[in-house]
Motif scaffolding. Structure first.
Motif, PDB file in Angstrom:
ATOM      1  N   ARG A 122      -2.466  16.403 -12.444  1.00  0.00           N
ATOM      2  CA  ARG A 122      -3.526  17.286 -11.932  1.00  0.00           C
ATOM      3  C   ARG A 122      -3.601  18.550 -12.770  1.00  0.00           C
ATOM      4  N   SER A 123      -4.718  19.269 -12.635  1.00  0.00           N
ATOM      5  CA  SER A 123      -4.924  20.396 -13.543  1.00  0.00           C
ATOM      6  C   SER A 123      -4.059  21.602 -13.196  1.00  0.00           C
ATOM      7  N   TYR A 124      -3.750  21.811 -11.923  1.00  0.00           N
ATOM      8  CA  TYR A 124      -2.895  22.941 -11.574  1.00  0.00           C
ATOM      9  C   TYR A 124      -1.747  22.456 -10.684  1.00  0.00           C
ATOM     10  N   PRO A 125      -0.789  21.731 -11.254  1.00  0.00           N
ATOM     11  CA  PRO A 125       0.293  21.239 -10.411  1.00  0.00           C
ATOM     12  C   PRO A 125       1.301  22.355 -10.112  1.00  0.00           C
ATOM     13  N   CYS A 126       2.061  22.169  -9.058  1.00  0.00           N
ATOM     14  CA  CYS A 126       3.130  23.124  -8.755  1.00  0.00           C
ATOM     15  C   CYS A 126       4.307  22.337  -8.200  1.00  0.00           C
ATOM     16  N   VAL A 127       5.439  22.992  -8.036  1.00  0.00           N
ATOM     17  CA  VAL A 127       6.625  22.262  -7.605  1.00  0.00           C
ATOM     18  C   VAL A 127       6.468  21.710  -6.193  1.00  0.00           C
ATOM     19  N   GLY A 128       5.550  22.288  -5.409  1.00  0.00           N
ATOM     20  CA  GLY A 128       5.313  21.760  -4.067  1.00  0.00           C
ATOM     21  C   GLY A 128       4.830  20.322  -4.104  1.00  0.00           C
ATOM     22  N   ASP A 129       3.976  20.007  -5.083  1.00  0.00           N
ATOM     23  CA  ASP A 129       3.496  18.630  -5.235  1.00  0.00           C
ATOM     24  C   ASP A 129       4.641  17.710  -5.633  1.00  0.00           C
ATOM     25  N   VAL A 130       5.496  18.212  -6.531  1.00  0.00           N
ATOM     26  CA  VAL A 130       6.627  17.403  -6.991  1.00  0.00           C
ATOM     27  C   VAL A 130       7.565  17.126  -5.826  1.00  0.00           C
ATOM     28  N   GLY A 131       7.879  18.182  -5.059  1.00  0.00           N
ATOM     29  CA  GLY A 131       8.779  18.025  -3.917  1.00  0.00           C
ATOM     30  C   GLY A 131       8.242  17.007  -2.926  1.00  0.00           C
ATOM     31  N   PHE A 132       6.937  16.976  -2.759  1.00  0.00           N
ATOM     32  CA  PHE A 132       6.337  16.069  -1.782  1.00  0.00           C
ATOM     33  C   PHE A 132       6.544  14.617  -2.177  1.00  0.00           C
ATOM     34  N   TYR A 133       6.246  14.283  -3.427  1.00  0.00           N
ATOM     35  CA  TYR A 133       6.401  12.854  -3.762  1.00  0.00           C
ATOM     36  C   TYR A 133       7.862  12.462  -3.931  1.00  0.00           C
ATOM     37  N   LEU A 134       8.714  13.445  -4.301  1.00  0.00           N
ATOM     38  CA  LEU A 134      10.154  13.131  -4.375  1.00  0.00           C
ATOM     39  C   LEU A 134      10.681  12.706  -3.008  1.00  0.00           C
ATOM     40  N   SER A 135      10.137  13.338  -1.960  1.00  0.00           N
ATOM     41  CA  SER A 135      10.652  13.010  -0.630  1.00  0.00           C
ATOM     42  C   SER A 135      10.173  11.643  -0.160  1.00  0.00           C
ATOM     43  N   LEU A 136       9.165  11.083  -0.822  1.00  0.00           N
ATOM     44  CA  LEU A 136       8.725   9.729  -0.451  1.00  0.00           C
ATOM     45  C   LEU A 136       9.611   8.661  -1.088  1.00  0.00           C
ATOM     46  N   LEU A 137      10.321   9.046  -2.153  1.00  0.00           N
ATOM     47  CA  LEU A 137      11.089   8.043  -2.905  1.00  0.00           C
ATOM     48  C   LEU A 137      12.186   7.361  -2.091  1.00  0.00           C
ATOM     49  N   PRO A 138      12.896   8.052  -1.171  1.00  0.00           N
ATOM     50  CA  PRO A 138      13.949   7.342  -0.428  1.00  0.00           C
ATOM     51  C   PRO A 138      13.465   6.119   0.339  1.00  0.00           C
ATOM     52  N   MET A 139      12.165   6.015   0.600  1.00  0.00           N
ATOM     53  CA  MET A 139      11.650   4.791   1.203  1.00  0.00           C
ATOM     54  C   MET A 139      11.923   3.606   0.288  1.00  0.00           C
ATOM     55  N   PRO A 179       0.818  -1.231   0.000  1.00  0.00           N
ATOM     56  CA  PRO A 179       0.000   0.000   0.000  1.00  0.00           C
ATOM     57  C   PRO A 179       0.847   1.274   0.000  1.00  0.00           C
ATOM     58  N   VAL A 180       2.028   1.212   0.590  1.00  0.00           N
ATOM     59  CA  VAL A 180       2.830   2.441   0.650  1.00  0.00           C
ATOM     60  C   VAL A 180       3.380   2.778  -0.733  1.00  0.00           C
ATOM     61  N   LEU A 181       3.784   1.735  -1.461  1.00  0.00           N
ATOM     62  CA  LEU A 181       4.224   1.967  -2.834  1.00  0.00           C
ATOM     63  C   LEU A 181       3.068   2.520  -3.667  1.00  0.00           C
ATOM     64  N   LEU A 182       1.906   1.931  -3.452  1.00  0.00           N
ATOM     65  CA  LEU A 182       0.711   2.385  -4.165  1.00  0.00           C
ATOM     66  C   LEU A 182       0.454   3.862  -3.859  1.00  0.00           C
ATOM     67  N   ALA A 183       0.558   4.212  -2.583  1.00  0.00           N
ATOM     68  CA  ALA A 183       0.332   5.605  -2.189  1.00  0.00           C
ATOM     69  C   ALA A 183       1.351   6.517  -2.862  1.00  0.00           C
ATOM     70  N   THR A 184       2.621   6.101  -2.841  1.00  0.00           N
ATOM     71  CA  THR A 184       3.668   6.921  -3.457  1.00  0.00           C
ATOM     72  C   THR A 184       3.363   7.154  -4.926  1.00  0.00           C
ATOM     73  N   VAL A 185       3.039   6.065  -5.622  1.00  0.00           N
ATOM     74  CA  VAL A 185       2.810   6.176  -7.063  1.00  0.00           C
ATOM     75  C   VAL A 185       1.573   7.018  -7.353  1.00  0.00           C
ATOM     76  N   LEU A 186       0.536   6.843  -6.548  1.00  0.00           N
ATOM     77  CA  LEU A 186      -0.685   7.626  -6.789  1.00  0.00           C
ATOM     78  C   LEU A 186      -0.446   9.104  -6.517  1.00  0.00           C
ATOM     79  N   ILE A 187       0.311   9.398  -5.464  1.00  0.00           N
ATOM     80  CA  ILE A 187       0.625  10.807  -5.188  1.00  0.00           C
ATOM     81  C   ILE A 187       1.413  11.390  -6.354  1.00  0.00           C
ATOM     82  N   ALA A 188       2.389  10.602  -6.836  1.00  0.00           N
ATOM     83  CA  ALA A 188       3.216  11.089  -7.943  1.00  0.00           C
ATOM     84  C   ALA A 188       2.373  11.286  -9.196  1.00  0.00           C
ATOM     85  N   LEU A 189       1.559  10.308  -9.522  1.00  0.00           N
ATOM     86  CA  LEU A 189       0.753  10.427 -10.746  1.00  0.00           C
ATOM     87  C   LEU A 189      -0.222  11.591 -10.654  1.00  0.00           C
ATOM     88  N   SER A 190      -0.808  11.774  -9.473  1.00  0.00           N
ATOM     89  CA  SER A 190      -1.757  12.885  -9.376  1.00  0.00           C
ATOM     90  C   SER A 190      -1.019  14.220  -9.404  1.00  0.00           C
TER      91      SER A 190
END
Lengths: 554, 429
Positions: free
Chosen positions: B322-339, B307-318
């Motif tokens: 998403r219609s108005y993405p910003c670098v804050g969203d990118v930074g968030f899922y990047l920080s999940l990758l070290p898991m 489920p955690v991988l699923l969550a990471t991938v879904l956060i990244a894909l969204s």
């Protein structure tokens, strides 16, 4: 006996109609020293309030529009050029650059917005102007800036029945003037309107044609109401274009005045000769009369010609005695300017500077009307650089919505004496869809002018008619406590960022490709499993090509 | 101790960035602030609300009424605290992610112990040791606190800071087994930005895994709590706006219909600028389905054990779609990758993706300046950069998933890539 009765009745009716309809034509000329000349025509048709089925002089086509859409008051102007208030003083009727239309509807109208759209579409056909582009996205309902000038019952909410729109991009040309002239009783064959040659008047620095319909009280207690249709033309000539300061009708209009319109009850020409003291000139032929008008502390000398008494071609002209005199013009009590701030196409601001030259404070209402593609932010409103200002007495803001509603800000400001007040508001550029850009998108987008309405305490430079008057002689000695005026600032232009208009297919393909780049692998990952597959020994390129052919044969 | 140092340094950097003269520039960057999350629009909305004008009447404010009320309160009472508040929110997000990844490491260890016997003797060395597992949370924290995307996002004081906090809190709640907490936070995040609604699936699985027992009952309970929370928030927001549901058009409607075409790092803006009007609705639906529902079912079926991988991938894909993405969203899922550090060895496009991130991050502001300010480039340049940025992110996500299934395969079948002594290669079938 019976025939006598019918005769009497028909005579009565006839006399009634003749009395009810009335037509007057007037010209007002004022030199705007040192370089310009203001010529203002007005044609006033008064008609009894009715369905216009039996109109005698008033134009039936316009009358039908008024009665059909239940319009109480209507103002339409089509203007080219910019009136320079600080240099030229105030015009009799101010107009926004481009097309401007505002109207009050009768209280019996239920859906004002629909009626407004229908009205503008009909007027568009009547005047060959693009008024059909008026829609909810460029219409505002001014709360404080505009008030009706006619006799409208004030016991209902007047503002809710008002609609105001401008089309700053509208270009005014012959095609608008011709239908406008058709509304006159004499059309362009007789009278003052025969002077209006489009060849000459479109050569001016500023020209504005207008139609103003309002209700007038017939008697003092307003038990009976007339409809007044006033058609106006305002022209500002540049002496440089007519090649000398000496002007004459032949120079201005290309021909002399052939006489009065036979249907008019009064045909008069007024020439403001007050500047004769400083710039002495001679009128020829000499006027019938010279009147001194004292109004609100300023004296005006008016030379009057009653054209009804002439029945031959006239060429009124002016000859200046000295021509190389320079004069400093004294700016009017209130003047203003507007410009756009910022560089680049991301953020900007609109600045309106209002100067009060008078020795007492003046209350003004400023109406900023920003189109939806120029979203202004109320939180960035600064008066003289400050967010909280004591100068603002009242404020109204209606936020815009994209493609639906413009941004509308009204401020009641008290301008301190002898000062300039700067109103700044920021906006963000909007990125439009590619089909929403007009042709020649990089030409820029016009921002309409702001409205400034004031009750001036002095009549200096003020030429407007008093609210109850309709002819120019009503300004004579018309001293009042206040002189109401509505001004339009200059418009402005911004250049919106544009997409590449040749790219739609490419962009659609590329963006979909990127989406597919995600879909493909994710689909594979979810539906397939990893297996080990033996790989043969490396094969040469030639063999690969041979294999291709082999497969085809199968 | 290092934890405290990291937090203090990251906090100081953020606080300092909010107070420098360039703050206005940071807060207005198109990559950082979108019409949905920008500080400027928040201020405008609060200002209008303060002046008794309904901010949802116009087109300038797209936050939920809850945010409106919260910021109205803060700006009225203690406006000076705002920079500190944003810094603290962002640091809390980092810490919550740290906690989440810690409990994830614990879960990972347990599941690894469980399947130890099925693992090919050849691949035993690939199992993660305790020390390796304990490293991951530290990396997660460091990446969140120090990656420039998150730092700039916080410095721009965008509301994405709060969204990240809510998502992180719900992930933490789920990984600690607090159902109501997780559901409440994910409902709050959904109420703000809609796209986090996807996360309810991994959260439900995670909660069922942790609170052992009847799986189906757990799913139903989680879903029920989430729907109740979300429904309550929608109702409560309407209550704030005097019973009017008009705000829905300005929040969810704005996210779904994409009326504002201001450029951002996503795929929507230029696509819908150049779209033919009569196809607009079709493609809006297609793109929103792609972002909201398309991947959730297949990915859930494939990765329901992770489920955690699923969550990471879904956060990244969204974040990508998403219609108005910003670098804050990118930074968030990047920080999940070290898991998923242990998957990095199986990833093939690390170098390409890394280069693409660096190049597009540098080129984006450059071509934006050329287009908008110097007028020497046009929209296509910026579009090209956002397109390649999106491509790089997609490669990153798909590469991560491939790496996961490759590792699974290797654990099961050993690391040799030979069949009967003959060379073989891994292919999908």
């Amino acid at each position: 006996m019976r025939t006598v009765f019918v005769l009497c009745l028909s005579l009565l009716l006839k006399s009634h109609y003749v009395r009810a309809d009335d037509f007057k034509e007037e010209i007002f000329i004022k030199p705007l020293p040192p370089t310009h000349l203001y010529v203002y025509f007005q044609f006033i048709t008064t008609s009894e309030e009715s369905s216009f089925e039996h109109s005698h002089l008033a134009s039936r086509s316009l009358g039908e529009v008024i009665s059909r859409f239940q319009v109480d008051e209507l103002h339409l102007t089509l203007t080219e050029g910019q009136w320079k208030h600080s240099k030229w003083g105030y015009p009799i009727l101010d107009a926004a650059p481009g097309a401007e239309l505002y109207a009050w509807f009768s209280p019996s109208v239920e859906d004002v917005d629909t009626q407004w759209r229908k009205l503008s579409a009909t007027l568009s056909g009547l005047f060959c102007a693009s008024l059909n582009f008026i829609d909810s996205f460029n219409t505002v309902v001014p709360q404080m800036a505009i008030w009706p000038t006619g006799a409208i019952k004030t016991n209902q909410n007047i503002t809710s029945r008002l609609r105001y729109a401008t089309l700053p991009r509208e270009i005014v040309c012959t095609e608008n003037l011709t239908p406008w002239k058709k509304l006159l009783p004499c059309e362009s064959s007789h009278g003052f309107s025969s002077l209006l040659n489009s060849r000459m008047i479109h050569n001016t620095n500023y020209h504005s044609i207008g139609v103003h319909v309002r209700k007038m009280c017939k008697v003092d207690n307003c038990s009976d109401i007339n409809i007044e249709i006033k058609q106006t033309v305002a022209l500002v000539y540049d002496y440089k274009i007519i090649d000398s300061m000496d002007w004459s009708f032949r120079k201005l209009f290309g021909q002399g005045l052939p006489g009065a319109c036979p249907l008019s009850s009064s045909s008069k020409i007024y020439i403001d000769v007050s500047s004769n003291d400083t710039y002495s000139f001679k009128l020829s032929p000499s006027p019938n009369n010279v009147i001194l008008s004292q109004r609100g502390g300023s004296d005006t000398m008016l030379a009057v010609y009653d054209i009804k008494s002439y029945n031959h071609m006239m060429n009124i002209g002016v000859k200046y005695d000295t021509k190389d005199k320079l004069l400093v013009t004294i700016p009017p009590p209130l003047h203003f300017t507007r410009y756009v701030l910022g560089y680049g196409k991301e953020f900007g601001g609109i600045v309106t500077e209002i100067t009060n030259n008078y020795w007492a404070p003046i209350d003004v209402v400023l109406l900023e009307n920003a189109p939806w593609w120029l979203p202004i932010q109320l939180s960035s409103l600064r008066i003289n650089g400050k967010a909280e200002s004591k100068l603002v007495k009242s404020q109204y803001f209606s936020p815009g919505r994209s493609r639906q509603k413009p941004y509308h800000l009204e401020l009641l400001l008290q301008l301190p004496p002898k000062s300039t007040t700067t109103v700044t508001i920021d906006f963000e550029f909007v990125f439009l869809k590619w089909q929403e850009y007009p042709p020649d998108a990089n030409h820029g987008f016009y921002i309409g002018s702001a409205l400034i309405s004031a009750n001036l305490p002095t009549a200096r430079n003020y030429t407007s008619l008093p609210i109850t008057g309709s002819t120019i002689d009503s300004i004579i000695n018309a001293s009042k406590q206040w002189y109401p005026a509505v001004f339009r600032t200059n418009g402005a232009m911004v250049s919106l960022p544009t997409p590449d208009f040749s790219m739609p297919y490419n962009v659609i393909c590329l963006a979909c490709t990127v989406v597919a780049l995600a879909f493909g692998p994710l689909h594979n990952i979810c539906t397939k499993e990893l297996v080990l597959k033996p790989v043969g020994s490396a094969i040469s390129l030639r063999q690969k090509i041979m294999n291709l052919f082999k497969r085809k044969k199968d | 101790m290092s934890l405290v140092y990291k937090c203090v340094i990251a906090g100081l950097v953020r606080y300092w960035l909010i107070h420098i003269d360039y703050w206005q520039t940071i807060a207005n960057r198109v990559e950082i602030a979108t019409p949905l999350n920008s500080w400027k629009r928040l201020i405008e909305g609060v200002y209008l609300y303060d002046n008794n004008i309904n901010p949802y009447e116009g087109d300038s404010f797209h936050e939920s009424p809850l945010m409106l009320l919260f910021f109205h309160f803060v700006m009225k009472k203690t406006p000076y605290i705002l920079p500190l508040l944003f810094t603290i929110f962002d640091l809390t997000t980092g810490l919550l992610l740290y906690k989440t990844s810690k409990s994830f490491a614990q879960m990972f260890k347990e599941s690894q112990d469980k399947v130890k016997d099925d693992i090919n003797a050849d691949s035993k060395s690939m199992l993660l040791s305790n020390s390796k597992l304990n490293e991951a949370p530290e990396y997660v924290l460091s990446v969140y606190l120090f990656n420039p995307y998150s730092v700039l996002n916080c410095a721009g004081m965008t509301t994405t800071v709060i969204q990240n906090l809510l998502v992180a809190a719900s992930l933490w709640g789920a990984s600690s087994g607090y159902r109501i907490l997780a559901c409440a936070f994910i409902a709050l995040a959904t109420h703000q930005a809609l796209y986090p609604v996807l996360l309810i699936v991994p959260i439900a699985i995670l909660l069922a895994d942790i609170n052992k027992g009847c799986n189906k009952c757990s799913y139903i309970r989680t879903l029920l709590v989430f729907v109740l929370c979300w429904g309550f928030l929608i109702y409560f927001s309407a209550y704030i706006m005097d019973g009017s549901y008009k705000y829905v058009y300005n929040t969810y409607g704005f996210i779904l219909a994409v009326p504002d075409l201001k450029p951002n790092i996503g795929l929507f803006w230029y696509f819908f600028t150049e779209m033919f009007e009569h196809f607009r609705l079709l493609f809006v639906c297609a793109f929103q389905i792609n972002a909201l529902v398309l991947y959730i079912v297949p990915l859930t079926l494939r990765f329901k054990k992770e489920p955690v991988l699923l969550a990471t991938v879904l956060i990244a894909l969204s974040a990508i779609f998403r219609s108005y993405p910003c670098v804050g969203d990118v930074g968030f899922y990047l920080s999940l990758l070290p898991m998923w550090k242990h998957l990095f060895t199986f990833m093939q496009q690390k170098f390409i993706v890394g280069c693409a991130f660096i190049i597009t991050s540098a080129l984006g502001p450059t071509v934006w300046h050329l287009w908008i300010y110097s007028g020497s480039a046009n929209a296509n340049f910026f579009f090209g950069v956002t397109l390649s940025f999106a491509t790089a992110q997609i490669f990153l996500v798909t590469d991560l998933l491939f790496a996961y299934i490759k590792r699974e395969f290797t654990l099961k079948n050993g690391s040799s890539r030979q069949i009967d002594g003959k060379p073989a290669k891994l292919v999908l079938r």
